[in-house]
Design a protein around this motif. Structure first.
Motif, mmCIF file in Angstrom:
data_model
loop_
_atom_site.group_PDB
_atom_site.id
_atom_site.type_symbol
_atom_site.label_atom_id
_atom_site.label_comp_id
_atom_site.label_asym_id
_atom_site.label_seq_id
_atom_site.Cartn_x
_atom_site.Cartn_y
_atom_site.Cartn_z
ATOM 1 N N PRO A 87 0.805 -1.226 0.000
ATOM 2 C CA PRO A 87 0.000 0.000 0.000
ATOM 3 C C PRO A 87 0.838 1.276 0.000
ATOM 4 C CG PRO A 87 -0.132 -1.104 2.127
ATOM 5 C CD PRO A 87 0.633 -2.014 1.214
ATOM 6 N N GLY A 88 2.118 1.177 0.302
ATOM 7 C CA GLY A 88 3.000 2.340 0.287
ATOM 8 C C GLY A 88 3.598 2.647 -1.066
ATOM 9 N N CYS A 89 3.274 1.824 -2.054
ATOM 10 C CA CYS A 89 3.818 2.039 -3.397
ATOM 11 C C CYS A 89 3.035 3.153 -4.085
ATOM 12 C CB CYS A 89 3.734 0.760 -4.215
ATOM 13 S SG CYS A 89 4.522 0.905 -5.836
ATOM 14 N N PRO A 90 3.718 4.162 -4.622
ATOM 15 C CA PRO A 90 3.008 5.216 -5.337
ATOM 16 C C PRO A 90 2.215 4.664 -6.515
ATOM 17 C CG PRO A 90 5.275 5.869 -4.917
ATOM 18 C CD PRO A 90 5.156 4.415 -4.557
ATOM 19 N N LEU A 91 1.038 5.239 -6.740
ATOM 20 C CA LEU A 91 0.224 4.835 -7.879
ATOM 21 C C LEU A 91 0.713 5.545 -9.133
ATOM 22 C CD1 LEU A 91 -3.338 4.818 -6.299
ATOM 23 C CD2 LEU A 91 -1.786 2.895 -6.715
ATOM 24 N N GLY A 92 0.390 4.970 -10.258
ATOM 25 C CA GLY A 92 0.818 5.534 -11.526
ATOM 26 C C GLY A 92 1.891 4.665 -12.143
ATOM 27 N N ALA A 93 2.679 5.275 -13.012
ATOM 28 C CA ALA A 93 3.685 4.507 -13.741
ATOM 29 C C ALA A 93 4.902 5.368 -14.042
ATOM 30 C CB ALA A 93 3.086 3.980 -15.040
#
Length: 175
Positions: A87-93
């Protein structure tokens, strides 16, 4: 802040350098892309390691991508935050264009195999060791990719802009 009225210009939603570093450490896979002899773009999903500002992947020497990348070392990788269950991973690419170098010396290979095995099995030493043993094979190559251009899309910023919650200073200048 006003709400976004369309989704035409998304380059204003770039990640910070810290977010890129976090995404690159937390996402489990990337798509490695290269050009074939007849100039077709091709991509394959790989587990990877992000280390010292470089992307590291591995595959067997007999794969067509090895000959293609030796012929033209310009490659791209794309990493999506949606592939992470953290859940700590930034969203997007993040997409990175760069040049690849094959590292075939034993010290680099063994160090990379251990790093990748730890990333794939962070809570399971037996799983880590088993994956390391599978990787440590005679035909395996390690590819080091040095990014030359980084393109990112912060999906959280985009969502906040659509909701009217993104402050002007959070948007990146147009490029």
């Amino acid at each position: 802040m006003a709400k976004a009225t369309d989704h035409e210009i998304v380059s204003i939603y770039r990640h910070s350098d810290e977010q890129i570093d976090l995404l690159m450490h937390k996402a489990p896979e990337c798509v490695l892309m290269w050009g074939t002899k007849d100039h077709w773009p091709v991509g394959v999903v790989h587990s990877f390691v992000w280390l010292e500002g470089k992307v590291w992947v591995t595959f067997a020497a007999h794969r067509h991508r090895a000959a293609a990348i030796r012929r033209d070392p310009r490659v791209s990788i794309t990493v999506s935050g949606r592939t992470s269950d953290d859940p700590g991973c930034p969203l997007g690419a993040v997409t990175m264009k760069g040049r690849a170098v094959f590292c075939e010396d034993e010290a680099t290979k063994k160090s990379f195999y251990r790093s990748l095995a730890k990333k794939v099995s962070p809570q399971d030493k037996a799983g880590e060791d088993a994956f390391y043993d599978i990787l440590d094979s005679p035909l395996r190559l390690v590819l080091e990719i040095t990014p030359e251009k980084v393109i990112s899309f912060d999906a959280d910023k985009s969502a906040r802009h659509r909701a009217g919650l993104l402050e002007e200073h959070e948007m990146s200048p147009l490029q």
